[in-house]
Design an enzyme around this catalytic site. Structure first.
Site, PDB file in Angstrom:
ATOM      1  N   TYR A  54       0.860  -1.180   0.000  1.00  0.00           N
ATOM      2  CA  TYR A  54       0.000   0.000   0.000  1.00  0.00           C
ATOM      3  C   TYR A  54       0.894   1.227   0.000  1.00  0.00           C
ATOM      4  CZ  TYR A  54      -3.128   3.712   1.238  1.00  0.00           C
ATOM      5  OH  TYR A  54      -3.822   4.903   1.204  1.00  0.00           O
ATOM      6  N   GLU A  85      -3.260   7.641  -4.354  1.00  0.00           N
ATOM      7  CA  GLU A  85      -3.066   6.340  -3.706  1.00  0.00           C
ATOM      8  C   GLU A  85      -2.814   5.241  -4.732  1.00  0.00           C
ATOM      9  OE1 GLU A  85      -5.917   4.800  -0.401  1.00  0.00           O
ATOM     10  OE2 GLU A  85      -6.528   3.801  -2.250  1.00  0.00           O
TER      11      GLU A  85
END
Ligand code: GDP
Ligand code: MN
Length: 380
Positions: free
Chosen positions: A101, A189
């Site tokens: 992530y 992101e």
């Protein structure tokens, strides 16, 4: 404004962030054609602006052009979390060794950018954040200094990226940071950022949210806004330049000024009620704008009571009153309106509304109490 995955990836690609090869398809035939071009297993990815598409069946791995056509014909037109799928991103399948992530967002408390990374990215990131917060690493970036290489390197060490990939990770961090700042994003992101079995870093998913207040600086993005995902209320609000945010409660709040809107929502909560929205008509609103704001609330089935809190300055109370009067003439509604109207042209405003069947209040506190008790009665 939230960008689609394919839009985010277009941007990533312009900033040299590696993404899988692929193209958009809006028909099963196109899906087949693109799969033939890619000439290998592909992933079909529903372009809907919701999180967790993978778990909801919106990400499908297929092996052949015929299978791609077949699966595409099923997903296209289906709904994922209630959003119809109109387009698929068809990408070459990537063979994954690890899912990371990596994202950046606004740290509102510090007034800085916050980089967030975890070695265990992918579809369960929320779970990891909840159950093993120690696996999530954060770095604050001073906006005046920008991201420096050592900060990205520290993060690479934290999440144990293999040494041979540090250079690419640092370059990718710098690129994502540039995307984030150049686009006035509030979120950029990559989840997952994968290490492929071939030891390369690839952005497998992408999510960018642009600050709506900065959209005027990005006309090229504004043109690409996907209005098919807006609710009728949101479209109406955008058309009339109203700041509108839907919330879960049942008291609609029509207010002039963001600060007053905050105070109004606070006092509603304080009195035991729940606001149904944040709706700021801004300064100097015309009666048409007021009527549009009321229309937005009256078409929201959750709204049981409307609280109108106007502190007239540039905004004229008579103009607001005309908007209310117009709405009452247009709508046959039994939703009660609680009104607190003070300031510029207050007397004229009250005169206009004198014959209407409205509940008035002199103070915000009184208005909130009345609205809360009405909303409770009507929801009971
Ligand atoms: P999201 O569920 O909306 O976040 O969609 P993502 O694009 O993040 O995909 C969800 C998951 O699907 C990823 O975490 C991967 O595990 C898997 N996935 C996506 N693309 C590929 C691919 O090319 N190859 C493989 N093996 N898995 C993939
Ligand atoms: Mn994802």
């Amino acid at each position: 404004m939230r960008l689609h995955e394919y839009q985010s990836k277009d941007i990533f690609s312009n900033y040299q962030i590696p993404i899988p090869r692929g193209r958009l398809a809006s028909t099963p035939e196109e899906a087949k054609l693109i799969t033939e071009e890619i000439n290998g297993p592909v992933v079909l990815k529903a372009q809907v602006l919701v999180g967790g598409r993978g778990k909801a069946g919106g990400i499908r791995l297929v092996k052949s052009p015929d299978e791609a056509e077949d699966v595409a014909s099923k997903i296209l037109g289906e709904r994922i979390k209630d959003i119809p799928v109109r387009r698929l991103l068809i990408e070459e399948a990537v063979s994954i060794q690890q899912e990371i992530y990596f994202g950046m967002t606004v740290d509102r408390e510090k007034g800085e950018t916050l980089l967030i990374a975890s070695a265990e990215g992918g579809v369960d990131i929320e779970e990891i954040a909840r159950l093993s917060p120690e696996k999530i690493f954060r770095v604050n970036i001073n906006p005046l200094l920008g991201l420096r290489d050592f900060q990205a390197r520290n993060l690479a060490t934290d999440i144990e990226i293999p040494r041979e990939l540090w250079r690419s990770f640092i370059a990718l961090s710098r690129s994502l940071y540039n995307v984030y700042t150049d686009l006035d994003a509030t979120l950029a992101e990559i989840n997952p950022l994968v290490i492929t079995t071939g030891k390369r870093l690839v952005a497998l998913d992408g999510k960018i949210i642009i600050d709506d207040n900065a959209l005027f600086r990005h006309p090229e993005l504004l043109d690409r806004r996907d209005i098919t995902i807006e609710s009728p209320q949101e479209s109406e609000a955008r058309k009339f330049c109203l700041s509108y945010i839907k919330l879960d409660g049942n008291i609609g709040c029509l207010v002039n000024g963001a600060g007053l809107a905050m105070a109004t929502m606070d006092i509603i909560q304080h009195k035991g009620g729940q606001p149904a929205n944040f709706l700021d008509i801004g300064g100097g609103a015309s009666s048409e704008k007021v009527a549009a704001a009321l229309r937005i609330m009256l078409t929201d089935k959750q709204v049981k009571t409307i609280l109108i809190n106007i502190f007239g300055g540039i905004t004229r109370c008579d103009e607001v009153a005309l908007g209310i009067q117009q709405t009452l003439a247009d709508f046959d509604t039994n939703i009660p309106f609680v009104i607190r109207l003070v300031g510029t042209n207050e007397a004229e405003g009250k005169q206009i509304l004198a014959d209407s069947n409205l509940i008035t209040a002199d103070s915000l506190e009184e208005a909130a109490e009345k609205a809360v008790s009405l909303s409770q009665e009507l929801s009971a």
